[in-house]
Scaffold this active site. Structure first.
Site, PDB file in Angstrom:
ATOM      1  N   GLU A 114       0.916  -1.219  -0.004  1.00 34.83           N
ATOM      2  CA  GLU A 114       0.068  -0.013  -0.044  1.00 34.83           C
ATOM      3  C   GLU A 114       0.893   1.227   0.174  1.00 34.83           C
ATOM      4  OE1 GLU A 114      -3.425   0.184   0.016  1.00 34.83           O
ATOM      5  OE2 GLU A 114      -3.446  -1.755  -0.608  1.00 34.83           O
ATOM      6  N   ASP A 115       1.653   1.165  -0.969  1.00 35.13           N
ATOM      7  CA  ASP A 115       2.537   2.466  -0.983  1.00 35.13           C
ATOM      8  C   ASP A 115       3.693   2.722   0.030  1.00 35.13           C
ATOM      9  OD1 ASP A 115       1.782   3.131  -3.683  1.00 35.13           O
ATOM     10  OD2 ASP A 115      -0.041   4.139  -2.883  1.00 35.13           O
ATOM     11  N   ALA A 116       3.723   2.060   1.003  1.00 37.97           N
ATOM     12  CA  ALA A 116       4.677   2.254   2.062  1.00 37.97           C
ATOM     13  C   ALA A 116       5.907   2.147   1.415  1.00 37.97           C
ATOM     14  CB  ALA A 116       4.635   1.254   3.086  1.00 37.97           C
TER      15      ALA A 116
END
Lengths: 371, 1147
Positions: B762-764
């Site tokens: 999730e885009d981390a």
């Protein structure tokens, strides 16, 4: 493929892998799309079906293992580690980066700082300055230790930009002055009543560091020329920096290397003879001049691999369709071109031997734990 | 940005490409001239917020004089010889009067000491104290101050006007700051640009029921009104606020003196179609039996809303027709001819729309919109305040004159009020509420505090356009991207959510016009053969051979050769005889020539081309480079002109010189100027999916970095700074133009696009710990805390020096002897940073001697996070409005990135830090390069941010060859963006793969990775959202006073609520004890005594140690039980409303 009865197949040579498997075992294939066969095969029974023992033999290792120093100067070192597994080479690299101790500034006592650089930032900048001292001469300072001459180094920085000058001045790392007697700042709890005895300072050195044999005619310095701050007219920095021993694990400032890494030895193979125009083309393609042209008589030219070591794996030579069949880029799995860039605390060759010692220690610890 | 520097840069890039760009050299020599240089020149002359400055300058120089001249006379009602006349008005230099001494002001001084940056409004007056006195001669007074006008920074009245960088630095000002805002009570306030529909223009559209209507929003100095002519059930009506219901239009025509129907039909044109459409209306009028003007007026009189008169005298229906019905058409000597003509033109346009739907006007069309800028808005406010000041003056004078006997000598000039204008302007600016009762204008949120989160954020608030529509309306039309927005408004920069598409931003080169005198234009028009309207017969009005000439919605007359007329007018404009911003637009469909000279139109400069050949030649640009020329000389010589949205319709604009054909009239200066300042930061935005650019526009304003050159001297409530901000490796021309390269907000991080560790979903992003140690993403958060020394009647707060031996010595150790924390001290949670002596009884100490007043010590303690070590950065002392001493503390906290901090690239790709990994575990390349952060490749396919990939490639090539690469929007053809092919070539030359993918070794196993990894530098921004400010948990803590339940919110150290839905889950799951624990035990348990007999609550009498039921008057049947306190509260509240809740207990 024509059908060949099983019994007509050629006998496999004993104790030797078939050439394609051997290649896969010892080389990384750097294809155009992705590298393949990057993994090492460690399992001793991996080729049991072929009747081949894949276990690692110490005498074999001793026979094959070689270290070749390519380049060595004060700060940098390049050497070849041949005949060793990647995990071990990597262990050295990891230890070099994070587990070799050095001295670095950990505490900064700011007496006065009117520069634009904030105190925390100034402290962080000071921390990253490499100190040219052998960390082996010092002890770690544990939590309830008092700073003494065996575990800390004290530097002083007092720099002022005069008001009238009208120009800015730069504070460099070499403006840090080593204080062999320890801190000059008196603890605030100390009452100044007993003027006879020495007032207690932030450090408790029992003797001066420059009386020690190691530093007597070899004062502790830091890497010069690093900009710490810039001062405008009337600004001043006055501080004391206390360096202690630490590990790169805790903070990158204690890492003795700028970085240290290895690469596997490039191997460039011409799968076909590349002649004439193609040869010219190939030579032109490579930005690092891996290929050369040799004359094969009758005015014909053939490409040869002259400097495979300088290949950076830009894959320019195999980029165009069709060339992948002509040129193979490979890496030798057990040949490492290892580079160490020291920050200056210790010379790179010492760093490596220290790293080996640490790995040895670790192995011993495991063995004693197991037995 | 200096030009010299810029041109040097350009030279650099040329030299750099010398070796590589063989293609460029081999290309045929084109005559195309690089017009980019015009842009810095434009911005040097005009500045980025020139629209605000120009508008304010116009107000200060011209409009304020107009306003005062229009209301220059104040005469007493009792004695007409007592009067006061304003002769002249002007604005002085910013200053403040302290104890009678005038002190000059600088903006920085105002910011720091919470003052208003304002200048006195001077007037020269002539007045007469009346025949009563001995002196009947008029008296004169010069330089009378009537109030203080807040001054826009960098405007012509500002002290910063025309100052160079050194002078600005001396004044404590950042040279890159654009100005265009006000400093009110220490806050920087910007008046948002207001978008409105054009005034005084006929707009054809449909109403809610689908009826076609022509409406005019009239606005004159006197009135504002809306006139609608609507076609309803085939009949045409007039809808006007002054009438109770709709009125047949023919009736109105008759009332205006056009009694014969034939005249109207004739005016409408020969075509029988129009007459047919009008027929039902004519019949309608006839059926009521109204034939004459008088009859019509009588009819209208009945329909008229009574008490409508705001002009003193009630002049009946005729007055309404004259003053409220399309008041922008002036009526002289009750000659309504012009108004009739105007109505007929409206009718005709409406009928055109009925006959042909294409003739409808688009309300969202930018050409039909006007932008109201700070100057106009201030003028509105000033006019109102000035008038009410004069009214008040008159009232006061009358009150004195009404007294039968006056003892003292009377002087009119003494009664001028100074405060009302000052206070009024200041209040409006600081609250943002514009209340002009005359125009029934009550607008809120007109001003905004300049966002100083990042340098670019400040720009953003200066170019923001706030909409006229309310945001809640669910319409898509006004929100959609308008084709006419091209080059005027940024297509990317708009917020997400409810204001999406309504709030817009100006593009880079947009100029907003100010009002221009109509008089000279009218006389010019008549000179060039415009036939006056009053001389034309009805039939000629719509004769097919000629066009109507309309100036700012006013019909001037007709012209037989409209194209020629337009050409002549344009030539005059290019020659500088008419204002630069006068637009001439020939509308062939409506057979009109529209001339506009009003303020608020958006326009932009374009290069003029003759027969497709640019007027700007190589030598012009050379002269520009040599400094012989500037932008204005280009304008003066007619090489460049400003076109507004309407006139653009008459032009054929080529994007590039090479694309120009014979018909081309104009050539764009640079295509990337269609974007605004915020979108201009994005490299290769034309390769991105469009919403991504929009996201970045919003995020760029939250990025930390350098705010201004004077950032460390500012005392804002909250400042976020980056410790080591960098200039992006991949720049754009806009970045250089706005100065983002000098005040960047981000760092060039080496990014590897690969998946790593599973903490990157999730885009981390995964960050390298050593990079963080070395200073990546480190930021400084500075907060302001204020404290004040109060003054009382005859005592005041005093300094107090802390006594070190006290029990709280620990907490007071950062205090100096004056009781204030000293700069440079580390401040911890619960530390006292401010200590003063307050009088115990501030009111009652009147009698006692000051030395005997008892004092008590008052302290303020710092509330920070536990374990956080903040530092007192600065302490400033200043006096506030009431001369109280105020102390401001800036508390600084340096933070290194931690898990959960938010980062973003410049392509709308935000992500939080998922984990921080040791350097040795990070992959490394063949050259020993170790990435600073790792980004998950899943961020790419759905986002389609190809620009980010090109940025990576370009930056990688940039670091290897040592030249900043460019990525301006649409810049490839003009050389303002590097082509991917060239970038790849550079990469290969330096031994990298052409596609930017490197051969990486795993840092964990030491073996090569089974894929080539896309790795290189990307400019990353650290956003202001940090976990440290957000994380919150609590065990025991404060409770609300009334309900005894835990408080709400992080700031009050509140509890985490188990809400309805969570409760539902717990019920469904069946964990009754958990519900009991959450909702009762951990919330507000309370033990009550319940009377089993009456079911009401009793109490324990602690003296007699008995339990009593106060209703039954005994304690026989009391049981105790646990109850939520809120429940007990409910019972008591019900009882107070005469409802008896009774508890029936069972075991």
């Amino acid at each position: 493929m024509p059908k060949v009865p099983l019994w007509d197949l050629p006998e496999l040579p004993k104790n030797q892998l078939p050439p394609h498997l051997h290649l896969q075992k010892t080389r990384v294939f750097c294809n155009n799309d992705a590298p393949t066969h990057t993994e090492n095969i460690h399992y001793s029974g991996a080729y049991a079906a072929l009747g081949i023992d894949n276990s690692l033999r110490l005498d074999e290792f001793k026979k094959n293992f070689k270290v070749k120093v390519i380049k060595l100067n004060e700060d940098d070192m390049e050497f070849d580690l041949i005949g060793i597994d990647a995990s071990i080479a990597n262990a050295f690299r990891r230890i070099l980066i994070s587990e070799l101790p050095t001295m670095a500034i950990e505490k900064v006592l700011v007496a006065n700082s009117s520069s634009v650089v904030q105190d925390e930032v100034l402290a962080q900048r000071l921390g990253l300055i490499p100190i040219r001292v052998d960390p082996r001469l010092f002890d770690y300072m544990s939590e309830n230790d008092v700073p003494n001459e065996k575990n800390s180094i004290v530097f002083k920085l007092h720099y002022k930009c005069e008001r009238g000058s009208g120009e800015r001045r730069t504070v460099y790392s070499h403006d840090l002055k080593w204080l062999p007697f320890g801190s000059e700042y008196v603890l605030p709890t100390e009452t100044s009543s007993d003027s006879t005895s020495k007032p207690k300072t932030y450090t408790s050195f029992t003797s001066s560091q420059d009386s020690l044999l190691e530093f007597s005619n070899n004062p502790i310095t830091v890497t010069p020329g690093i900009i710490i701050s810039k001062l405008g007219p009337g600004q001043e920095i006055e501080l004391e920096a206390h360096a202690v021993k630490g590990l790169g694990k805790t903070h990158a400032k204690w890492s003795p290397v700028a970085t240290s890494w290895y690469r596997m030895l490039p191997e460039v193979i011409l799968l076909q003879d590349i002649e004439d125009d193609d040869a010219q083309k190939l030579v032109k393609k490579c930005p690092v001049n891996v290929f050369d042209i040799e004359d094969i008589g009758k005015g014909r030219k053939r490409a040869t691999v002259a400097r495979p070591r300088s290949c950076t794996l830009c894959r320019e030579c195999i980029r165009e369709p069709g060339w992948e069949e002509k040129v193979a880029l490979r890496r030798v799995k057990d040949h490492f071109i290892f580079t160490i860039e020291s920050t200056g605390a210790l010379p790179p060759e010492v760093l490596f031997t220290e790293a080996v010692k640490i790995l040895e220690d670790k192995c011993e610890r495991v063995i004693t734990e197991l037995s | 940005m200096g030009v010299i520097e810029d041109s040097a840069m350009l030279d650099d890039s040329l030299q750099g490409s010398e070796g590589i760009d063989k293609q460029f050299l081999a290309a045929p020599v084109k005559s195309a001239v690089d017009k980019f240089q015009l842009l810095p020149e434009f911005l040097k002359v005009r500045g980025l917020v020139k629209q605000h400055l120009e508008s304010f300058n116009y107000f200060v120089r011209t409009e304020i004089k107009k306003i005062v001249r229009a209301n220059d006379l104040v005469t007493s009602r009792f004695d007409p010889s007592v009067y006061l006349r304003y002769k002249d008005v002007w604005i002085g230099k910013p200053s403040v009067v302290v104890d009678g001494v005038t002190d000059s002001l600088t903006p920085q001084k105002c910011r720091l000491s919470d003052m208003t940056y304002a200048a006195p409004i001077f007037v020269n007056i002539e007045y007469c104290n009346g025949s009563h006195g001995h002196n009947t001669h008029p008296q004169f007074k010069k330089d009378v101050v009537i109030g203080r006008m807040p001054i826009m920074l960098r405007s012509s009245s500002c002290v910063l006007y025309g100052k160079d960088e050194d002078e600005l630095a001396k004044l404590g000002e950042c040279p890159l700051d654009p100005g265009g805002y006000f400093v009110v009570k220490g806050n920087e306030k910007v008046i948002l640009i207001q978008e409105q529909l054009s005034k005084n223009r006929i707009i054809i559209d449909t109403d809610k029921k689908g009826c076609i209507q022509a409406s005019v929003m009239s606005s004159t100095e006197m009135t504002k009104s809306k006139t609608i002519i609507r076609m309803e059930k085939e009949k045409v009506y007039l809808v006007l606020n002054a009438f109770t219901s709709k009125v047949p239009i023919m009736l109105v025509m008759k009332a205006m003196g056009m009694e014969t129907d034939q005249e109207v039909v004739q005016m409408l044109g020969r075509d029988p179609q129009y007459a047919t459409l009008l027929l039902p209306s004519i019949e309608d009028c006839a059926s009521i039996g109204i034939y004459t003007q008088q009859q019509a007026l009588d009819f209208l009189e009945k329909k008229r809303k009574k008490s409508m008169s705001r002009f003193g005298k009630d002049e009946g229906a005729l007055g309404v027709l004259r003053d409220i019905f399309i008041p922008n058409i002036r009526v002289r000597d009750n000659n309504f001819h012009l108004k009739c003509v105007y109505v007929v033109v409206m009718l005709r346009r409406m009928m055109d729309a009925i006959l042909n739907k294409d003739a409808m006007d688009d309300k969202d069309y930018i050409g039909n919109k006007r932008l109201e800028l700070s100057g106009q808005l201030l003028a509105l406010l000033f006019e109102d305040l000035f008038k009410s000041m004069n009214d008040q003056l008159k009232f006061n004078v009358d009150k004195i004159l009404a007294k039968p006997s006056r003892s003292s000598r009377f002087d009119v000039s003494q009664h001028l009020l100074k405060d009302s204008i000052t206070v009024g302007l200041e209040r409006s600016l600081s609250t943002g509420n514009w209340d002009v009762s005359r125009f029934k204008m009550h607008r809120k949120g007109m001003t905004q505090i300049v966002t100083r989160l990042s340098f670019i954020g400040a720009f953003g608030s200066m170019t923001k356009i706030s909409p006229q529509f309310e945001k809640s309306r669910k319409v898509s039309g006004p929100r959609a991207l308008q084709p006419s927005q091209w080059g005027m408004l940024c297509p990317c920069d708009t917020p997400e959510g409810e204001a999406c598409g309504l709030v817009k931003n100006l593009a880079l080169m947009t100029h907003v016009t100010t009002d221009e005198e109509e008089g000279p234009i009218i006389s010019l028009c008549t000179c060039f053969g415009v036939e006056d309207l009053s001389l034309l017969s009805g039939e000629e009005l719509h004769s097919p051979s000629s066009y109507l000439i309309i100036l700012n919605g006013l019909i001037l007359g007709k012209h037989r050769r409209p194209q020629r007329f337009a050409k002549v007018m344009r030539e005059l404009r290019r020659a500088g005889k008419v204002g630069d911003f006068v637009s001439i637009y020939v509308n062939e469909k409506q057979r009109c020539v529209y001339i506009a000279s009003d303020g608020g139109r958006v326009c932009r400069p374009l290069v003029i081309a003759d027969n497709g050949i640019s007027r700007i030649k190589e030598h012009h640009m050379r002269e520009l480079k040599d400094g012989v020329r500037n932008f204005d000389s280009f304008l003066r010589e007619g090489l460049i002109e400003y076109l507004d949205v309407n006139e653009e319709n008459n032009a054929l604009i080529a994007l590039y010189e090479g694309e120009a054909t014979h018909e081309t009239t104009h050539i764009e200066i640079e295509p990337f100027t269609i974007l605004g300042a915020c979108a201009g930061l994005i490299p290769f935005p034309h390769h991105n999916q469009s919403p991504r650019n929009t996201y970045q526009c919003a995020m760029g304003k939250q990025a930390m970095g350098n705010i201004a050159y004077n950032q460390l001297c500012r005392m804002d409530t909250l400042i976020y700074l980056l410790v080591y901000p960098q200039r992006p490796l991949l720049t754009t021309r806009t970045i250089e133009l706005v100065g983002y390269d000098k005040l960047g907000a981000g760092q060039n991080a080496t990014v590897a696009v690969m998946s790593y560790s599973g903490y990157d979903i999730e885009d981390a992003i995964v960050m390298n710990k050593s990079s963080l140690d070395r200073g990546f993403g480190r930021c400084i958060v500075m907060k302001k805390i204020s404290a004040a020394f109060q003054k009382y009647d005859n005592t005041s707060d005093q300094f107090s020096s802390p006594r070190r031996s006290q029990h709280d010595a620990e907490k007071t150790q950062i205090l100096d002897n004056d009781g204030l924390a000293s700069p440079g001290e580390i401040i911890r949670h619960q530390d006292i940073y401010f200590q003063k002596e307050c009088p115990v009884d501030p009111k009652g100490s009147m009698k006692s001697h000051p030395s005997q007043t008892p004092y008590r010590t008052s302290k303020q303690t710092y509330k920070g996070a536990e374990g956080e070590t903040a530092v007192v950065d600065r302490v400033a002392l200043c006096s506030d409005k009431r001369n109280n001493l105020t102390v401001k503390f800036m508390v600084r906290h340096t933070r290194r990135p931690e898990v959960g901090d938010k980062f973003s690239s410049r392509h709308g790709q935000k992500g939080v830090c998922g984990t921080i990994v040791q350097q040795e575990d990070f992959p490394f390349s063949e050259r020993g390069i170790c990435p600073d952060l790792i980004m998950n490749p899943h961020g790419f396919p759905s986002r389609m941010t190809v620009g980010k990939m090109i940025e990576l490639l370009g930056s990688k090539a940039g670091v290897s060859c040592g030249r900043f690469h460019y990525g301006s929007a649409f810049g490839e053809p003009s050389g303002h963006a590097d082509k991917v092919e060239d970038i790849s070539e550079t990469l290969v030359k330096h031994g990298f793969c052409y596609n930017g993918k490197d051969f990486l070794y795993s840092g964990i196993t030491g073996m090569p990775l089974q894929a080539y990894i896309f790795m290189g530098p990307i400019y990353y921004q650290k956003l202001k959202h940090m976990v440290l400010d957000k994380m919150h948990a609590r065990g025991m803590g404060p409770r609300q006073l009334i309900t005894r339940q835990p408080t709400e919110g992080r700031s009050r150290n509140g509890g985490l609520r188990v809400g309805e839905m969570e409760r539902d889950c717990l019920i469904a799951y069946g964990t009754s004890n958990l519900i009991y624990e959450r909702l009762m035990i951990s919330s507000d348990p309370f033990e009550v005594q319940v009377c089993r007999k009456c079911g009401l609550l009793g109490y324990i009498n602690y003296q007699s140690k008995t339990r009593v039921c106060s209703t039954c008057k005994n304690g026989d049947n009391i049981s105790s039980m646990k109850l939520p306190y809120a429940c007990k509260l409910l019972f008591q509240e019900l009882q107070s409303m005469n409802i008896v809740p009774r508890l029936t207990l069972a075991d």
